[in-house]
Design an enzyme around this catalytic site. Structure first.
Site, short mmCIF file in Angstrom:
data_model
loop_
_atom_site.label_atom_id
_atom_site.label_comp_id
_atom_site.label_asym_id
_atom_site.label_seq_id
_atom_site.Cartn_x
_atom_site.Cartn_y
_atom_site.Cartn_z
N TYR A 124 0.82 -1.46 0.05
CA TYR A 124 0.36 -0.13 0.07
C TYR A 124 1.04 1.22 -0.41
CZ TYR A 124 -3.76 -3.20 0.61
OH TYR A 124 -5.07 -3.85 0.99
N PHE A 411 -10.29 -4.16 11.24
CA PHE A 411 -10.57 -3.57 10.10
C PHE A 411 -10.40 -4.22 8.45
CE2 PHE A 411 -8.50 0.39 10.63
CZ PHE A 411 -8.40 0.63 9.59
C1 LIG Z 1 -2.85 -7.37 -3.24
C2 LIG Z 1 -3.61 -8.09 -3.84
C3 LIG Z 1 -5.08 -6.98 -3.55
C4 LIG Z 1 -2.91 -7.39 -5.26
O1 LIG Z 1 -3.65 -6.98 -6.32
P1 LIG Z 1 -3.58 -6.86 -8.19
O2 LIG Z 1 -4.77 -6.55 -8.54
O3 LIG Z 1 -2.37 -8.13 -7.63
O4 LIG Z 1 -2.35 -5.24 -7.62
P2 LIG Z 1 -2.09 -4.21 -9.03
O5 LIG Z 1 -2.15 -5.18 -10.18
O6 LIG Z 1 -3.00 -3.67 -8.88
O7 LIG Z 1 -0.83 -4.33 -8.32
C5 LIG Z 1 -0.10 -2.47 -8.36
C6 LIG Z 1 1.11 -3.03 -8.01
O8 LIG Z 1 1.16 -3.13 -6.67
C7 LIG Z 1 2.27 -4.84 -6.63
N1 LIG Z 1 2.01 -4.92 -5.84
C8 LIG Z 1 0.15 -5.96 -6.04
N2 LIG Z 1 0.44 -6.81 -5.02
C9 LIG Z 1 1.48 -6.96 -4.11
C10 LIG Z 1 1.82 -7.35 -3.04
N3 LIG Z 1 1.63 -8.23 -2.58
N4 LIG Z 1 3.29 -7.78 -2.68
C11 LIG Z 1 4.18 -6.79 -3.18
N5 LIG Z 1 3.78 -6.19 -4.75
C12 LIG Z 1 2.30 -5.89 -4.71
C13 LIG Z 1 2.58 -5.09 -7.90
O9 LIG Z 1 3.61 -5.87 -8.55
C14 LIG Z 1 2.32 -3.73 -8.79
O10 LIG Z 1 3.52 -3.38 -8.69
P3 LIG Z 1 3.75 -2.64 -9.88
O11 LIG Z 1 2.98 -0.87 -10.19
O12 LIG Z 1 5.38 -1.63 -9.93
O13 LIG Z 1 3.34 -2.78 -11.78
C15 LIG Z 1 -3.90 -9.55 -4.57
O14 LIG Z 1 -2.50 -9.82 -4.75
C16 LIG Z 1 -4.45 -10.26 -3.04
O15 LIG Z 1 -5.52 -10.85 -4.28
N6 LIG Z 1 -3.65 -10.62 -2.43
C17 LIG Z 1 -4.05 -11.76 -1.43
C18 LIG Z 1 -5.11 -11.16 -0.38
C19 LIG Z 1 -4.86 -10.11 0.13
O16 LIG Z 1 -3.91 -9.80 0.65
N7 LIG Z 1 -5.35 -8.52 0.30
C20 LIG Z 1 -4.69 -7.60 0.85
C21 LIG Z 1 -6.43 -7.34 2.26
S1 LIG Z 1 -4.74 -5.63 3.00
#
Ligand SMILES: CC(C)(COP(=O)(O)OP(=O)(O)OC[C@H]1O[C@@H](n2cnc3c(N)ncnc32)[C@H](O)[C@@H]1OP(=O)(O)O)[C@@H](O)C(=O)NCCC(=O)NCCS
Length: 411
Positions: A124, A411
């Site tokens: 984030y 949350f």
């Molecule tokens: C975290 C999550 C929502 C990311 O969604 P996503 O659609 O793959 O993210 P995006 O494609 O929009 O990523 C945007 C950027 O963030 C990076 N990023 C996304 N998730 C990441 C992670 N877990 N760790 C490191 N970098 C991450 C991407 O590599 C990308 O980087 P870039 O712009 O340099 O290419 C997804 O991986 C997920 O569902 N994870 C499991 C549940 C979870 O952890 N949810 C968060 C709860 S707080």
């Protein structure tokens, strides 16, 4: 990309959103829970989804919450939660699009700050969020847990109905006095006490609830806990896990720890996962080494959307004036602001045309805004830029709080 990102519009879409969330959080067995979950999100405009055709491949929700600031003013908070993207669609920018949609909507609604609890640290920061509070899980040796002074408070075991009636009211009193604390929805308390369960699920029978009352009989503390049995060579080596432990005052917190440690057979009390990083009750121990911190981690992340409104709502430790330039690649917080405080602690932040004393990225502003992390710290790391010598130290003093900010709720 054919994926469409927008808020959910119909009940059927909400049900599919709910199922996608359970898959995303690796609890597919919980699917079919949409109807029960729905009342938690009365405003569907805050329930974001990514659709690939009919399929929901991304979930994201904004919770209308409150945050207590230094000075104890409570402000509206955009609480980001339930973020998931399907494995088939990950790393294609779906989260980035949902986040952009919600941050624009939050700014439109006039919310000056967003917050979340990060599942993984690296996700984030890119969206302007910075960790603002820290948490730890404490483990205390229960065999001879003594305190430096008499602890007030009377402990009383209560049933789950009483816990549900009392704990939310107590928490609202506690958060009103705790900078960094967020509001907590009633349904989460109902879930904790076994009242709001998925169809077919049964309330855990091994959880107990204890209240602590002061001399006048008023409720000043609450613990929810369970016992984990383990015997070694026919000798007790059992643990009590406090799932929740909260009180209006560190003395009553210590009283609850002592109550849990006072159980025969118990050799260790494990505190809630999200206790303070540096809790006061620990200083009351006759031997502080009887309590050790397990996991220490970043907890509440903040993303200023309107620094002028956000920083005008808190109070300050010292009279001063600093001109702060905020960098925000998404634009919401970009600008130059004068933060000015008076001797009585009141303060104001306004946009100005002046030359800045200090430049910070918006995620760093989130981290320093409650006083949990100092501007000087980021300057030392090269993550803030000083234009007036001493400005970072002066801002650190202005933003500092007597006790660190703390948020005890997920949350
Ligand atoms: C975290 C999550 C929502 C990311 O969604 P996503 O659609 O793959 O993210 P995006 O494609 O929009 O990523 C945007 C950027 O963030 C990076 N990023 C996304 N998730 C990441 C992670 N877990 N760790 C490191 N970098 C991450 C991407 O590599 C990308 O980087 P870039 O712009 O340099 O290419 C997804 O991986 C997920 O569902 N994870 C499991 C549940 C979870 O952890 N949810 C968060 C709860 S707080």
């Amino acid at each position: 990309m054919s994926t469409e990102v927008r808020p959910v519009r119909t009940e059927n879409e909400f049900d599919r959103w709910s199922d996608a969330l359970d898959i995303g959080f690796h609890v597919p067995q919980n699917r079919g829970d949409g109807r029960r979950r729905r009342p938690r999100h009365p405003d569907l405009d805050r329930v974001w989804a990514a659709f690939d055709g009919e399929r929901v491949v991304g979930t994201f929700v904004s919770l209308p919450m409150e945050l207590t600031l230094p000075g104890l003013r409570r402000i509206p908070l955009d609480g980001v939660s339930a973020v998931s993207v399907a494995a088939t669609h990950r790393r294609q920018g779906v989260l980035s699009r949902m986040m952009a949609g919600e941050m624009a909507a939050a700014r439109e609604r006039g919310e000056c700050v967003a917050a979340l609890i990060a599942a993984e640290y690296p996700i984030y920061g890119r969206y302007g969020f910075g960790p603002a509070t820290e948490s730890a899980q404490w483990r205390a040796d229960a065999r001879d847990l003594r305190f430096r002074r008499e602890l007030p408070g009377r402990i009383e075991l209560v049933d789950a109905d009483t816990a549900l009636a009392e704990a939310p009211v107590l928490y609202d009193r506690i958060r009103a006095e705790q900078p960094g604390a967020v509001s907590r929805d009633y349904w989460r308390w109902a879930q904790d006490t076994g009242h709001d369960l998925r169809e077919g699920a049964t309330a855990p029978q091994d959880v107990l609830h204890a209240l602590c009352r002061d001399a006048a009989g008023e409720i000043v503390g609450y613990a929810r806990y369970r016992f984990a049995e383990r015997w070694v060579n026919q000798r007790p080596n059992n643990t009590i896990h406090a799932l929740n432990l909260m009180a209006t005052d560190a003395l009553y917190e210590a009283r609850l720890w002592k109550y849990l440690a006072d159980h025969d057979w118990v050799t260790e009390v494990v505190g809630p996962e999200i206790d303070r990083f540096d809790p006061l009750w620990r200083d009351l121990l006759a031997d502080r080494r009887m309590a050790v911190a397990g996991e220490v981690w970043d907890f509440l992340w903040l993303r200023p959307l309107d620094p002028a409104a956000f920083l005008s709502a808190r109070t300050y430790a010292k009279a001063d004036r600093i001109v702060l330039r905020v960098q925000d690649k998404d634009g919401y917080a970009t600008g130059t602001y004068a933060v000015e405080s008076a001797a009585d602690g009141s303060g104001e932040c306004v946009r100005v045309q002046d030359l800045p004393d200090l430049t910070v990225p918006v995620d760093v502003l989130g981290s320093i805004s409650l006083g949990g992390y100092s501007a000087s710290r980021y300057l030392a790391l090269g993550l803030a830029e000083e234009h007036t010598p001493g400005a970072a130290d002066r801002l650190s003093t202005m933003l500092s709080t007597p006790l660190p900010p703390h948020n005890p709720m997920i949350f």
